[in-house]
Design a protein around this motif. Structure first.
Motif, mmCIF file in Angstrom:
data_model
loop_
_atom_site.group_PDB
_atom_site.id
_atom_site.type_symbol
_atom_site.label_atom_id
_atom_site.label_comp_id
_atom_site.label_asym_id
_atom_site.label_seq_id
_atom_site.Cartn_x
_atom_site.Cartn_y
_atom_site.Cartn_z
ATOM 1 N N ASP A 239 -14.625 -69.071 -24.186
ATOM 2 C CA ASP A 239 -16.114 -69.253 -24.233
ATOM 3 C C ASP A 239 -16.684 -69.126 -22.576
ATOM 4 N N ARG A 240 -15.616 -69.839 -21.905
ATOM 5 C CA ARG A 240 -16.395 -69.898 -20.424
ATOM 6 C C ARG A 240 -15.600 -68.569 -19.388
ATOM 7 N N VAL A 241 -14.266 -68.613 -19.579
ATOM 8 C CA VAL A 241 -13.710 -67.624 -18.532
ATOM 9 C C VAL A 241 -13.719 -66.243 -19.152
ATOM 10 N N SER B 151 -14.532 -65.837 -14.439
ATOM 11 C CA SER B 151 -14.415 -66.593 -13.404
ATOM 12 C C SER B 151 -12.806 -67.118 -13.306
ATOM 13 N N HIS B 152 -12.018 -66.721 -12.199
ATOM 14 C CA HIS B 152 -10.752 -66.951 -12.114
ATOM 15 C C HIS B 152 -10.537 -68.530 -11.694
ATOM 16 N N GLU B 153 -11.512 -68.915 -11.031
ATOM 17 C CA GLU B 153 -11.547 -70.451 -10.644
ATOM 18 C C GLU B 153 -11.464 -71.305 -11.752
ATOM 19 N N PHE C 49 -8.175 -70.951 -13.445
ATOM 20 C CA PHE C 49 -7.322 -71.822 -12.716
ATOM 21 C C PHE C 49 -7.437 -73.456 -13.196
ATOM 22 N N TRP C 50 -8.598 -73.876 -12.892
ATOM 23 C CA TRP C 50 -8.810 -75.631 -12.989
ATOM 24 C C TRP C 50 -8.446 -76.029 -14.233
ATOM 25 N N VAL D 238 -4.894 -75.834 -14.658
ATOM 26 C CA VAL D 238 -4.341 -77.298 -13.821
ATOM 27 C C VAL D 238 -4.375 -78.352 -14.796
ATOM 28 N N ILE D 239 -5.601 -78.471 -15.185
ATOM 29 C CA ILE D 239 -5.789 -79.814 -16.210
ATOM 30 C C ILE D 239 -5.061 -79.809 -17.331
ATOM 31 N N THR D 240 -4.966 -78.766 -17.987
ATOM 32 C CA THR D 240 -4.243 -78.663 -19.430
ATOM 33 C C THR D 240 -2.595 -78.853 -18.972
ATOM 34 N N ILE D 241 -2.083 -78.325 -17.906
ATOM 35 C CA ILE D 241 -0.664 -78.641 -17.766
ATOM 36 C C ILE D 241 -0.407 -80.064 -17.277
ATOM 37 N N SER D 242 -1.525 -80.479 -16.518
ATOM 38 C CA SER D 242 -1.253 -82.027 -16.054
ATOM 39 C C SER D 242 -1.493 -82.780 -17.442
#
Length: 112
Positions: A44-46, A51-53, A56-57, A60-64
């Motif tokens: 939907d968003r990427v 947006s690569h940023e 990325f985030w 990071v949230i999903t991996i965490s």
């Protein structure tokens, strides 16, 4: 006054552990729901913004969240193994004695 049944008493003692492990399971399942949410957000968003940023985030949230779920699963497994060992130590003698007593009273042999 009758003595409480061994299984009932053992499960009463272990009940708080089972409640906490149920909560652990609930939060593990919530964290694992992030996989489909991650896919939806990427589609939907990427892809629409490029947006690569954001990618990325989200990653990071999903991996965490997956790391947290893994830690919770390891803790849950460790605790449940310990509770199982405790139940085995606590009940095995009485269950073996009851089984032998029942077999002797009914005249049954082991496996038939």
């Amino acid at each position: 006054m009758q003595r409480p049944h061994l299984l009932t008493e053992s499960l009463r003692i272990a009940r708080p552990v089972f409640i906490y492990m149920g909560l652990f399971s609930f939060f593990i399942n919530l964290l694992l729901l992030l996989a489909p949410l991650y896919s939806l957000q990427v589609l939907d968003r990427v892809l629409s913004t490029g947006s690569h940023e954001t990618l990325f985030w989200l990653s990071v949230i999903t991996i965490s969240a997956f790391l947290a779920a893994s830690v919770l699963q390891a803790l849950r497994s460790f605790v449940l193994i310990r509770v199982g060992e405790w139940l085995d130590r606590n009940m095995s003698r009485a269950l073996l004695a009851a089984s032998l007593h029942h077999a002797a009273a009914t005249g049954q042999r082991g496996s038939q």
